[in-house]
Design a protein around this motif. Sequence first.
Motif, PDB file in Angstrom:
ATOM      1  N   GLU A  94      44.778  44.229  35.139  1.00 43.03           N
ATOM      2  CA  GLU A  94      46.026  43.602  35.560  1.00 43.03           C
ATOM      3  C   GLU A  94      46.019  42.101  35.250  1.00 43.03           C
ATOM      4  OE1 GLU A  94      47.306  46.546  39.266  1.00 43.03           O
ATOM      5  OE2 GLU A  94      46.031  44.793  39.679  1.00 43.03           O
ATOM      6  N   GLN A  95      44.866  41.458  35.433  1.00 44.00           N
ATOM      7  CA  GLN A  95      44.779  40.018  35.181  1.00 44.00           C
ATOM      8  C   GLN A  95      44.919  39.666  33.706  1.00 44.00           C
ATOM      9  OE1 GLN A  95      41.079  38.915  37.022  1.00 44.00           O
ATOM     10  NE2 GLN A  95      41.893  39.103  39.108  1.00 44.00           N
ATOM     11  N   GLN A 130      41.651  45.356  38.652  1.00 47.44           N
ATOM     12  CA  GLN A 130      42.017  43.937  38.752  1.00 47.44           C
ATOM     13  C   GLN A 130      41.898  43.234  37.399  1.00 47.44           C
ATOM     14  OE1 GLN A 130      39.562  42.206  41.834  1.00 47.44           O
ATOM     15  NE2 GLN A 130      40.220  43.725  43.353  1.00 47.44           N
ATOM     16  N   GLY A 163      47.069  40.846  31.816  1.00 49.07           N
ATOM     17  CA  GLY A 163      48.504  40.715  31.599  1.00 49.07           C
ATOM     18  C   GLY A 163      48.988  41.347  30.305  1.00 49.07           C
TER      19      GLY A 163
END
Length: 548
Positions: free
Chosen positions: A520-521, A517, A523
């Motif tokens: 992915e956060q 997570q 970016g």
Amino acid sequence: MNHEFRSTVYAVLLGVLISGCALTPAETSRRQVHLLHINDVYRIAGVDGQTKGGIDRLRTLRKSLEKQHEDLLITHAGDFLFPSTLSREFNGEQMVDLMNQLDGASDKLDKNLVVTFGNHEFDKDKLKHAAILNERINESEFYWLSSNIQWKNGADGQPLVASDRLAGTQIRTLNGVKLGLFGLTTNLKVPEYADIDTDYVGIAKTISAKLRRQGAEVVIALTHLRMTEDRQILDSAGSDGPDLIVGGHEHNKQSYCTENNRRCVIKADADIRSAALITLNVDDNGQVSVDFDFKDVDEKISQDPKIKALAERWDEKYSKIFCDRERAPSDCLSTSLGSTRVKLIGEELEIRRYETNLGNFILDQALAAYRPQGAQIAFINSGSLRLNQDIPANSPLTERSLREIFQYPTQLKLVKITGKQLQQIIDHSIEDWTGNGWWLQIAGFRFVHDVERQQARGLTLIDNGSPRSVTDEESIIAVTNDYIMDPSGNRDGYTMIDVSQEIPVSPSQSLLDRTRQAIEQAGAAGIAPVVDQRICSTDRHDCSQLLQ
């Protein structure tokens, strides 16, 4: 000069010449045996983008050395069936398959390859799992040695693990030298289907004596023990013990020898980053001495094409199974989740001895997972982070990256500990500081590792960015991993805390999922974790300001 005088002179000169020849080392009759030793191999295809290690390079190295030493003995000191991403699926079958090819032949017993059991051979430790280990041993085209493991019997009264590939000891003759071999395994993981005797010194003395009565000129122990235990065998057993210990368990190359290299302990780097080439010398009086050299296994050694292709087939097979199960595209393991702007340090000689930016990033996610529940700190044993290589800057981070870091399911636990227990925890973290898996990666606190004094000092909590000292009596809410809290396992020695201190939290969180997570956060910008002296090691930094 009369005849009698000439005869006397000639006799003296002849005696001097003969004596001089006898003392010339080159003319001394000396027999030699050569070994190529490895330990702790978890990957079939090497590390660092396959530029180092790999069973394919080991095959090339062996083939080259056998041109010089026909009777080359290959020894492996345990830990290869588990853990790895592929072994999750195949239970070590892929590793045995590749090791069977190390002699360049299929379906042929490799009499010059001998292994022993490491603690990770018992990752599948339930009674029902004995059949899996037995199957791997029976598939092996090489020998397994076990001298301190007693296999339990099944309902039929027969041992649950038994094979003609498995022996307690072995007598071998190589290059005219009679060798006696045996194996010793740590009790860090004791499966339900076996017992492990921990009288390592006593067993070593008893078996060495037995092998010498059977005619062994040189006794070799394959061990998967801590270096301190190997040294104790060498020092306590003395000449009544083995002449050579080829070991594993620690993941860094190291050695220890008695005076004049009469007896030695030798270990290589994990994942075949190096291999030890060892020469045993036996003189006319039967005296043994040891010479050795560590060989780097890198791009200077070519990859054997047959074994390389076999490794690729196993990897393709795993990828298909994994992605099909996830109902994802066939390239799901290599799809980018995000990226790193900086080099992530995951190589074991770093992450098992120092604070690293990869460790910091992962532990920050562990702490964040339970911040809402009052978590103040986080710590996990570095042996739970299994990557054993660095990830270059500006590299994609993929599902495969995560699976290689977290080769075990790592569930997070919330516990209440005291300040005194936290000090005991960091004291244990630095114990026997040689690259062991119980070294901690941490978040929310810091300490100084005084390498010279072998002390963990200056324990400090970081509350909202402000450091403060810790009292023995205060309560601290900590996040750790399930391995450290599991009462059925070894827990890497963190027995100063127990399950009675666990704070029930629902739902349980996976450290792998939390890390995914966070990646992915981040970016497109990617992650860029740093080392911020949570653990200030005095061999690298001036830590005086943290001790004031």
